[in-house]
Design a protein around this motif. Structure first.
Motif, PDB file in Angstrom:
ATOM      1  N   ASP A  58       0.814  -1.223   0.000  1.00  0.00           N
ATOM      2  CA  ASP A  58       0.000   0.000   0.000  1.00  0.00           C
ATOM      3  C   ASP A  58       0.848   1.274   0.000  1.00  0.00           C
ATOM      4  N   ILE A  59       1.986   1.250   0.679  1.00  0.00           N
ATOM      5  CA  ILE A  59       2.841   2.444   0.734  1.00  0.00           C
ATOM      6  C   ILE A  59       3.414   2.730  -0.662  1.00  0.00           C
ATOM      7  N   ASP A  93      -1.375   5.538   6.615  1.00  0.00           N
ATOM      8  CA  ASP A  93      -0.467   5.405   5.465  1.00  0.00           C
ATOM      9  C   ASP A  93      -0.559   6.612   4.535  1.00  0.00           C
ATOM     10  N   ASP A  96       1.268   9.488   6.097  1.00  0.00           N
ATOM     11  CA  ASP A  96       2.692   9.170   6.051  1.00  0.00           C
ATOM     12  C   ASP A  96       3.284   9.454   4.668  1.00  0.00           C
TER      13      ASP A  96
END
Length: 160
Positions: A58-59, A93, A96
């Motif tokens: 996902d990042i 996320d 981030d």
């Protein structure tokens, strides 16, 4: 071959086809496999396997999504957050990744460039209407009020 192994084989073939076109978030990946009728156990096994291989992350997906958006269809942080949330990326996320991309995302410059491009389409209208339309356009693209107002003011100042 057991039925579960056959299902995993079919799901894996479909999953590779999905990822061939573009990266997917884990939530999107699960949803697509679920819609295809694969069982929860098969999906879970594939997700685990694909995560280990680095095919689902996902990042990485969020970073790539932001890069694409800023290059192809610039938008503000609010809209980026909204799109990533719709793709099933967690709030943590998203924050981030956006925080990490702060140096690469110059919201003001993007907003100014978009406003200048849009201004060409608005020629012939009075200044107040142009100002409202530019601000609305930038707002829909996810730019904060302050950023949009500053970009519109600068764009119209340069046009005078």
């Amino acid at each position: 071959m057991p039925e579960n192994a056959e299902q995993i084989k079919k799901a894996k073939a479909y999953a590779f086809l999905l990822l061939k076109y573009r990266p997917r978030s884990i939530a999107e990946f699960k949803e697509k496999l679920n819609k295809r009728g694969f069982g929860e156990d098969v999906i879970t096994e594939l997700v685990t396997d694909f995560k280990k291989r680095g095919l689902l992350d996902d990042i990485k997906f969020a970073k790539a999504w932001i890069d694409d958006r800023m290059n192809l269809k610039p938008m503000g942080r609010l809209k980026l957050k909204q799109e990533l949330k719709a793709k099933g990326i967690s709030e943590f996320d998203i924050d981030d990744v956006i925080e990490g991309a702060k140096g690469e995302i110059d919201e003001y410059e993007s907003a100014k460039k978009l406003a200048q491009n849009r201004l060409r389409q608005l020629s012939g209208l009075d200044k107040i209407t142009i100002k409202k339309r530019l601000a609305g356009f930038l707002g829909r693209r996810g730019f904060s009020y302050d950023t949009a107002a500053k970009a519109v003011k600068e764009t119209l100042k340069n046009e005078s």
